[in-house]
Design an enzyme around this catalytic site. Structure first.
Site, short mmCIF file in Angstrom:
data_model
loop_
_atom_site.label_atom_id
_atom_site.label_comp_id
_atom_site.label_asym_id
_atom_site.label_seq_id
_atom_site.Cartn_x
_atom_site.Cartn_y
_atom_site.Cartn_z
N GLU A 55 2.23 -8.04 8.04
CA GLU A 55 2.19 -6.57 8.19
C GLU A 55 3.14 -5.82 7.27
O GLU A 55 3.19 -4.61 7.28
CB GLU A 55 2.44 -6.19 9.65
CG GLU A 55 1.16 -6.04 10.45
CD GLU A 55 0.25 -7.26 10.44
OE1 GLU A 55 0.77 -8.39 10.54
OE2 GLU A 55 -0.96 -7.08 10.30
N PRO B 241 0.83 -1.23 0.00
CA PRO B 241 0.00 0.00 0.00
C PRO B 241 0.85 1.27 0.00
O PRO B 241 0.33 2.35 -0.21
CB PRO B 241 -0.82 -0.12 1.29
CG PRO B 241 -0.24 -1.22 2.08
CD PRO B 241 0.59 -2.06 1.18
N ARG C 294 -4.61 -7.98 -20.69
CA ARG C 294 -5.61 -7.67 -21.72
C ARG C 294 -5.12 -6.63 -22.72
O ARG C 294 -5.70 -6.44 -23.78
CB ARG C 294 -6.96 -7.28 -21.11
CG ARG C 294 -6.95 -6.04 -20.29
CD ARG C 294 -8.26 -5.88 -19.54
NE ARG C 294 -9.39 -5.58 -20.41
CZ ARG C 294 -9.61 -4.41 -21.00
NH1 ARG C 294 -8.76 -3.42 -20.83
NH2 ARG C 294 -10.66 -4.23 -21.76
N ASP D 105 -11.49 1.89 -24.21
CA ASP D 105 -11.74 1.69 -22.78
C ASP D 105 -11.74 3.01 -22.02
O ASP D 105 -11.01 3.93 -22.38
CB ASP D 105 -10.60 0.87 -22.15
CG ASP D 105 -10.74 -0.61 -22.38
OD1 ASP D 105 -11.81 -1.03 -22.80
OD2 ASP D 105 -9.75 -1.32 -22.12
N1 ADE Z 1 -0.86 -5.12 -0.03
C1 ADE Z 1 -1.71 -4.72 0.93
N2 ADE Z 1 -2.48 -3.70 0.51
C2 ADE Z 1 -2.10 -3.43 -0.78
C3 ADE Z 1 -2.52 -2.48 -1.74
N3 ADE Z 1 -3.46 -1.59 -1.50
N4 ADE Z 1 -1.90 -2.51 -2.94
C4 ADE Z 1 -0.91 -3.38 -3.19
N5 ADE Z 1 -0.48 -4.29 -2.32
C5 ADE Z 1 -1.06 -4.33 -1.12
#
Ligand code: ADE
Length: 233
Positions: free
Chosen positions: A116, A89, A154, A169
């Site tokens: 984590e 994230p 794709r 698209d």
């Molecule tokens: N791992 C945990 N959350 C994630 C996300 N939002 N994007 C990519 N990998 C992740």
């Protein structure tokens, strides 16, 4: 294209990669997807791949040893160096522009972490680029890897039957980076709702103008953020 996925849960990929477009792309040898289990590179008899964070705190952190060993094994499976991507994230947000960019590569190496997070030395040592699929936290990078593979595969030449079908698209260059125009198919009238007259007219220029206008209107209404210059594909 070759895609390597390093994961603790290879079984999660079976169904998404074994259906529909991605399945066909693999059968047509347009993409080869290879799964490798990071746990196979654990260095103790308990097959441990994560441990408590130094400094304390909740959760478990992926240890660098198994990930490095797994990566070094995988990288040698093909002479192509590959683009190394860590799913987290904390990464740069994935979008259609990134999908188009990745679709030009010969090889992607995607590393999915569970728990984590990754020991920071994994990112530093592998000089990996980090990608996030959105501002929310998943329980692991597996679903993120699947999203990226789907969006990229794709776009590979020959994957979609009609070569033009990815061109219009939403978010694509020909859609001006905005949303796609509305689509209709048979029947002509459904529960009192009619297909717009222009689409039945056979006038290709008028249809193209109408579609462009509709695409712009719905982008302005629903996703005005896409019209900002720095968001353009
Ligand atoms: N791992 C945990 N959350 C994630 C996300 N939002 N994007 C990519 N990998 C992740």
């Amino acid at each position: 294209m070759r895609v390597d996925i390093l994961t603790l849960f290879p079984e999660m990929f079976e169904s998404p990669l074994g259906c529909s477009t991605i399945k066909r792309a693999q059968e047509a040898h347009i993409v080869e997807i290879v799964l490798t289990n990071i746990r196979d590179f654990a260095q103790d008899k308990y097959r441990k791949v994560d441990d408590k964070p130094y400094g304390g705190g909740p959760g478990m952190v992926m240890m660098p040893g198994p990930v490095f060993d797994c990566f070094e094994h995988v990288q040698k499976l093909s002479p192509e160096k590959g683009r190394i991507i860590l799913l987290t994230p904390q990464g740069q947000k994935f979008d259609q522009r990134k999908a188009a960019e990745l679709s030009k590569e010969n090889r992607l190496i995607l590393i999915s972490g569970k728990y984590e997070g990754f020991d920071e030395r994994i990112r530093i040592g592998l000089q990996a680029e980090q990608i996030s699929i959105g501002d929310y936290v998943l329980s692991g990078g597996e679903l993120a890897a699947m999203v990226i593979i789907d969006a990229v595969v794709r776009l590979l030449p020959g994957v979609l039957g009609d070569e033009n079908s990815a061109k219009d698209d939403s978010f694509s260059e020909s859609a001006g980076g905005g949303l796609e125009y509305p689509q209709y198919t048979r029947p002509e009238v459904f529960r009192g709702l009619k297909v717009p007259e222009v689409l039945l007219s056979g006038d290709h220029k008028k249809i193209a103008d109408w579609r462009r206008q509709q695409a712009l209107e719905r982008t302005q209404k629903w996703r005005p953020d896409l019209l900002k210059d720095d968001n353009k594909v």
